[in-house]
Design a protein around this motif. Structure first.
Motif, PDB file in Angstrom:
ATOM      1  N   PRO A 202       0.800  -1.232   0.000  1.00 36.34           N
ATOM      2  CA  PRO A 202       0.000   0.000   0.000  1.00 36.34           C
ATOM      3  C   PRO A 202       0.832   1.282   0.000  1.00 36.34           C
ATOM      4  O   PRO A 202       0.282   2.375   0.150  1.00 36.34           O
ATOM      5  N   TRP A 203       2.157   1.150  -0.164  1.00 40.85           N
ATOM      6  CA  TRP A 203       3.010   2.317   0.058  1.00 40.85           C
ATOM      7  C   TRP A 203       2.892   3.358  -1.039  1.00 40.85           C
ATOM      8  O   TRP A 203       2.976   4.564  -0.773  1.00 40.85           O
ATOM      9  N   SER A 204       2.671   2.916  -2.276  1.00 42.16           N
ATOM     10  CA  SER A 204       2.443   3.915  -3.325  1.00 42.16           C
ATOM     11  C   SER A 204       1.147   4.683  -3.037  1.00 42.16           C
ATOM     12  O   SER A 204       1.093   5.911  -3.198  1.00 42.16           O
ATOM     13  N   SER A 205       0.114   3.982  -2.559  1.00 42.28           N
ATOM     14  CA  SER A 205      -1.133   4.659  -2.201  1.00 42.28           C
ATOM     15  C   SER A 205      -0.951   5.584  -1.005  1.00 42.28           C
ATOM     16  O   SER A 205      -1.552   6.668  -0.943  1.00 42.28           O
ATOM     17  N   ARG A 206      -0.125   5.190  -0.061  1.00 44.51           N
ATOM     18  CA  ARG A 206       0.104   6.043   1.107  1.00 44.51           C
ATOM     19  C   ARG A 206       0.808   7.337   0.699  1.00 44.51           C
ATOM     20  O   ARG A 206       0.473   8.412   1.208  1.00 44.51           O
ATOM     21  N   LEU A 207       1.778   7.238  -0.216  1.00 46.66           N
ATOM     22  CA  LEU A 207       2.440   8.471  -0.660  1.00 46.66           C
ATOM     23  C   LEU A 207       1.473   9.371  -1.412  1.00 46.66           C
ATOM     24  O   LEU A 207       1.527  10.598  -1.268  1.00 46.66           O
TER      25      LEU A 207
END
Length: 355
Positions: A202-207
């Motif tokens: 989910p890290w791309s979404s978190r950024l």
């Protein structure tokens, strides 16, 4: 009596003796016990690697709902958390891990480092779910010149993808590539210390949602039909040979986890978020996990046809001097038996099962 008759009699006697002896040997061979099987029955324990990422949703659902444990029976499940593929590879090759959900790049490395002996690809888990996210001022590849781009770890799946893409856009050496753990990347992006990152969900979404990043590239756009293996399941070859029933049980648990994930997304997202909170101390915002879920496909198909290209990508990325030979990497027989029993179509090894 001619001089040759005794010789003929002796030759005939010898022929009979040889024939009888040969027959005796043949009979003895046929009566001998077969060679000892390497199958040692179900394992006492299964040490299973996974990452706290949405791209490992099937693993997280299997753990959270007890689906692996249910199928494993008396075999004790020992889950082990990793942050990036190269760490899991070290554990597999060192013998402290039996199987792991892992990115396609490190999976290939594990096979190549052991000359094709140590591990086997036995299933897929996730397709898609990786993006290059950037500061809003960056609108095209050329804008990355002189900027800092982050990937989770040197040689991991996203690191290879980024470096190949930079090479294709004549940006090698013009962009600073660094490696940070995903949570550190989020903090660094918020502070303005990094300009872009190629990350799994989910890290791309978190950024994007928590730090104001925008998507410059979705990796799915680089692959036919948008399909590429982000997460696969590999097992130590020795473990597969010694404990085939345990591997089959693991695959049955995976199949059940995929069924739940694809039939009840709401429940699956809740389970994944609970597992992420347990692993990292923090759950995802509903908007983040919803966005991340839209960018992944949970599937047992490892998309074997992509692995020769993925191996070549390591050369383009400067990770390897020559493309690792992936022939013989896959053993999808156990998976296809599980799928067939579940009334599902078999997956294609695409020649990856033969050396």
């Amino acid at each position: 009596m001619s001089a040759t008759r005794p010789f003929r009699l002796l030759a005939a006697a010898l022929a009979v003796t040889v024939a009888v002896t040969a027959a005796g040997c043949s009979r003895a061979d046929s009566d001998a016990a077969p060679a000892a099987s390497s199958d040692k029955g179900p394992a006492t324990e299964l040490r299973l690697g996974y990452f706290p990422n949405v791209t490992h949703a099937a693993a997280l659902v299997g753990l959270g709902k007890g689906l692996f444990t249910k199928e494993l029976g008396s075999t004790k499940l020992v889950p082990t958390k990793f942050n990036a593929g190269p760490e899991a590879v070290g554990a597999l090759l060192g013998g402290s891990l039996d199987a792991s959900f892992i990115g396609s790049g490190p999976a290939i490395n594990a096979y190549a480092k052991s000359n094709g002996e140590a591990v086997r690809l036995i299933a897929g888990a996730t397709s898609g779910g990786a993006q290059l996210v950037v500061k809003p001022t960056i609108t095209k590849p050329a804008d990355l010149v002189g900027k800092t781009v982050v990937t989770p770890q040197l040689g991991n799946t996203q690191d290879v993808s980024l470096k190949k893409w930079l090479a294709e856009n004549q940006l090698t050496g013009k962009v600073k590539v660094t490696n940070l753990e995903n949570a550190q990347t989020l903090d660094a992006f918020k502070k303005g210390d990094v300009d872009a990152a190629w990350l799994p969900e989910p890290w791309s979404s978190r950024l994007v949602l928590d730090a104001g990043a925008k998507v410059l590239l979705d990796e799915a756009s680089l692959w036919p039909d948008g399909q590429f293996p982000t997460t696969v399941l590999i097992v130590r070859t020795q473990f597969l040979k010694e404990h085939p029933a345990t591997v089959t049980a693991l695959l049955k648990g995976l199949n059940a986890a995929i069924d739940l994930s694809t039939s009840d997304a709401a429940q699956a997202k809740t389970v994944v978020n609970d597992q992420l909170k347990e692993a990292t101390g923090k759950a995802l915002k509903p908007a983040v996990i919803d966005r991340a879920w839209q960018h992944i496909k949970i599937t047992a198909d490892p998309i074997a046809s992509t692995f020769p290209q993925l191996a070549k990508d390591q050369v383009a990325a400067g990770i390897a001097k020559q493309a690792p030979n992936v022939a013989g990497f896959a053993d999808l027989g156990p998976l296809n038996q599980v799928l067939t029993q579940a009334g599902k179509p078999a997956v294609d090894a695409a020649g990856l099962d033969a050396k």
